[in-house]
Design a protein around this motif. Structure first.
Motif, PDB file in Angstrom:
ATOM      1  N   LEU A  68      10.549 -14.892 -14.577  1.00  0.00           N
ATOM      2  CA  LEU A  68       9.226 -14.873 -15.197  1.00  0.00           C
ATOM      3  C   LEU A  68       9.325 -14.734 -16.712  1.00  0.00           C
ATOM      4  O   LEU A  68       8.556 -15.355 -17.455  1.00  0.00           O
ATOM      5  CB  LEU A  68       8.389 -13.736 -14.609  1.00  0.00           C
ATOM      6  N   CYS A  83       7.835 -17.221 -19.598  1.00  0.00           N
ATOM      7  CA  CYS A  83       6.963 -16.759 -20.688  1.00  0.00           C
ATOM      8  C   CYS A  83       7.485 -17.196 -22.049  1.00  0.00           C
ATOM      9  O   CYS A  83       6.715 -17.536 -22.949  1.00  0.00           O
ATOM     10  CB  CYS A  83       6.819 -15.240 -20.644  1.00  0.00           C
ATOM     11  N   PHE A  91      -1.971 -17.215 -21.794  1.00  0.00           N
ATOM     12  CA  PHE A  91      -1.472 -16.778 -20.489  1.00  0.00           C
ATOM     13  C   PHE A  91      -2.021 -15.392 -20.166  1.00  0.00           C
ATOM     14  O   PHE A  91      -2.491 -15.144 -19.049  1.00  0.00           O
ATOM     15  CB  PHE A  91       0.061 -16.750 -20.510  1.00  0.00           C
ATOM     16  N   LYS A  92      -2.006 -14.494 -21.145  1.00  0.00           N
ATOM     17  CA  LYS A  92      -2.523 -13.138 -20.922  1.00  0.00           C
ATOM     18  C   LYS A  92      -4.030 -13.168 -20.682  1.00  0.00           C
ATOM     19  O   LYS A  92      -4.559 -12.346 -19.931  1.00  0.00           O
ATOM     20  CB  LYS A  92      -2.164 -12.245 -22.117  1.00  0.00           C
ATOM     21  N   LEU A 115      -4.625 -13.716 -17.172  1.00  0.00           N
ATOM     22  CA  LEU A 115      -4.349 -12.521 -16.375  1.00  0.00           C
ATOM     23  C   LEU A 115      -5.564 -11.594 -16.329  1.00  0.00           C
ATOM     24  O   LEU A 115      -5.686 -10.764 -15.423  1.00  0.00           O
ATOM     25  CB  LEU A 115      -3.143 -11.765 -16.946  1.00  0.00           C
ATOM     26  N   GLN A 172       6.528 -10.740 -24.224  1.00  0.00           N
ATOM     27  CA  GLN A 172       6.786 -11.456 -22.976  1.00  0.00           C
ATOM     28  C   GLN A 172       7.323 -10.528 -21.882  1.00  0.00           C
ATOM     29  O   GLN A 172       6.875 -10.564 -20.739  1.00  0.00           O
ATOM     30  CB  GLN A 172       7.779 -12.601 -23.224  1.00  0.00           C
ATOM     31  N   THR A 221       4.702  -8.090 -20.657  1.00  0.00           N
ATOM     32  CA  THR A 221       3.711  -8.798 -19.841  1.00  0.00           C
ATOM     33  C   THR A 221       4.207  -8.968 -18.416  1.00  0.00           C
ATOM     34  O   THR A 221       3.469  -8.749 -17.446  1.00  0.00           O
ATOM     35  CB  THR A 221       3.400 -10.174 -20.458  1.00  0.00           C
ATOM     36  N   VAL A 222       5.475  -9.347 -18.276  1.00  0.00           N
ATOM     37  CA  VAL A 222       6.062  -9.509 -16.942  1.00  0.00           C
ATOM     38  C   VAL A 222       6.111  -8.165 -16.220  1.00  0.00           C
ATOM     39  O   VAL A 222       5.808  -8.078 -15.019  1.00  0.00           O
ATOM     40  CB  VAL A 222       7.470 -10.131 -17.044  1.00  0.00           C
ATOM     41  N   MET A 241       2.720  -7.380 -14.880  1.00  0.00           N
ATOM     42  CA  MET A 241       2.393  -8.222 -13.727  1.00  0.00           C
ATOM     43  C   MET A 241       3.050  -7.704 -12.455  1.00  0.00           C
ATOM     44  O   MET A 241       2.408  -7.597 -11.404  1.00  0.00           O
ATOM     45  CB  MET A 241       2.848  -9.666 -13.990  1.00  0.00           C
ATOM     46  N   THR A 250       1.624 -16.651 -11.578  1.00  0.00           N
ATOM     47  CA  THR A 250       2.188 -17.334 -12.745  1.00  0.00           C
ATOM     48  C   THR A 250       2.179 -18.843 -12.546  1.00  0.00           C
ATOM     49  O   THR A 250       1.856 -19.605 -13.467  1.00  0.00           O
ATOM     50  CB  THR A 250       3.627 -16.851 -13.008  1.00  0.00           C
ATOM     51  N   LEU A 281       0.208 -21.415 -14.975  1.00  0.00           N
ATOM     52  CA  LEU A 281       0.928 -22.508 -15.635  1.00  0.00           C
ATOM     53  C   LEU A 281       0.238 -23.840 -15.380  1.00  0.00           C
ATOM     54  O   LEU A 281       0.141 -24.689 -16.275  1.00  0.00           O
ATOM     55  CB  LEU A 281       2.377 -22.558 -15.139  1.00  0.00           C
TER      56      LEU A 281
END
Length: 256
Positions: free
Chosen positions: A144, A148, A157-158, A161, A182, A185-186, A189, A202, A206
């Motif tokens: 992941l 990112c 991307f955030k 989320l 990055q 963030t992972v 998640m 994810t 994407l």
């Protein structure tokens, strides 16, 4: 040699009258070079050689300061000094460019080695845990994170989320992601959803970001398809067989 050092070396070789002439050229209107605005006389009068170097670099930046100095030296009929500075600066730029090229090459090689190692580790995990089981935490996280780092817009991307786009995945509060890089963030998640839902979410994000190739690659990676194909490669099967036969005897942590 640094640019300030080059320029100081040139000015150090000037006698006091030549230094004043050099400073006078800095104040001319129109300026000696079109892209270098004149410096007010009050800002160069009685400046030392060191301060003169600092002034022109502050005013024009290093590259323009060198070009301006070369042009002024020529106008002062000091062509040898101008040519010497030109060659010295060109050599320094080439050295810096070579260093940058070497650094980029090293980083590219390091990235390839890292990705290959990650692929091999995932293959081993698949052999260890069977194709239908979830990948361990230590595999999902780098997968992941790698995705990112491929994104040009992590903030987007955030933002996704924060939305509820996959059933079972509640929105992550903005406060948890606002300044997250990055890796963080992972982490958020996986803490929020666990490994499998984090991967599925994810993949969906994407796709919404039109990163379909990355989504497909991540999906295949998590499913293990690519790494079982790897074992069928004639070039890699002997190495993988040898490596996995020893590595699969070692316990691989399963944190999920």
């Amino acid at each position: 040699m640094s640019v300030p050092g080059m320029l100081f070396k040139i000015l150090e070789d000037l006698i006091d009258d030549d230094l004043k002439t050099f400073q006078w050229f800095l104040t001319l209107k129109p300026p000696v070079l079109d892209n270098c605005k004149r410096i007010a006389k009050s800002q160069v009068v009685n400046l030392s050689r060191e301060d003169t170097v600092s002034r022109i670099i502050e005013s024009y930046g290093e590259a323009s300061a060198v070009n301006l100095t070369i042009e002024i030296l020529r106008k002062m009929n000091m062509n040898d000094a101008a040519e010497k500075l030109k060659k010295t600066y060109a050599g320094a730029v080439n050295d810096e460019s070579l260093q940058l090229t070497c650094l980029v090459s090293f980083l590219s090689l390091f990235t390839c080695v890292f990705i290959d190692s990650l692929h091999l580790y995932i293959f081993i995990c698949r052999r260890k845990y069977s194709c239908n089981s979830n990948l361990p935490f230590l595999v999902v996280m780098p997968c992941l994170i790698s995705v990112c780092y491929q994104m040009s817009n992590v903030d987007k991307f955030k933002w996704y989320l924060n939305m509820s786009i996959v059933d079972g995945c509640k929105p992550i509060p903005t406060s948890k992601l606002e300044e997250a890089n990055q890796q963080r963030t992972v982490n958020v998640m996986i803490e929020s959803y666990r490994e499998a839902p984090a991967v599925n979410l994810t993949v969906e994000i994407l796709r919404k970001m039109n990163m379909n190739n990355a989504a497909e690659e991540l999906q295949k990676t998590y499913a293990g398809d690519e790494f079982f194909k790897l074992s069928e490669s004639p070039k890699s099967v002997s190495f993988l067989s040898l490596f996995t036969s020893s590595m699969c005897q070692c316990p691989i942590p399963k944190m999920s």
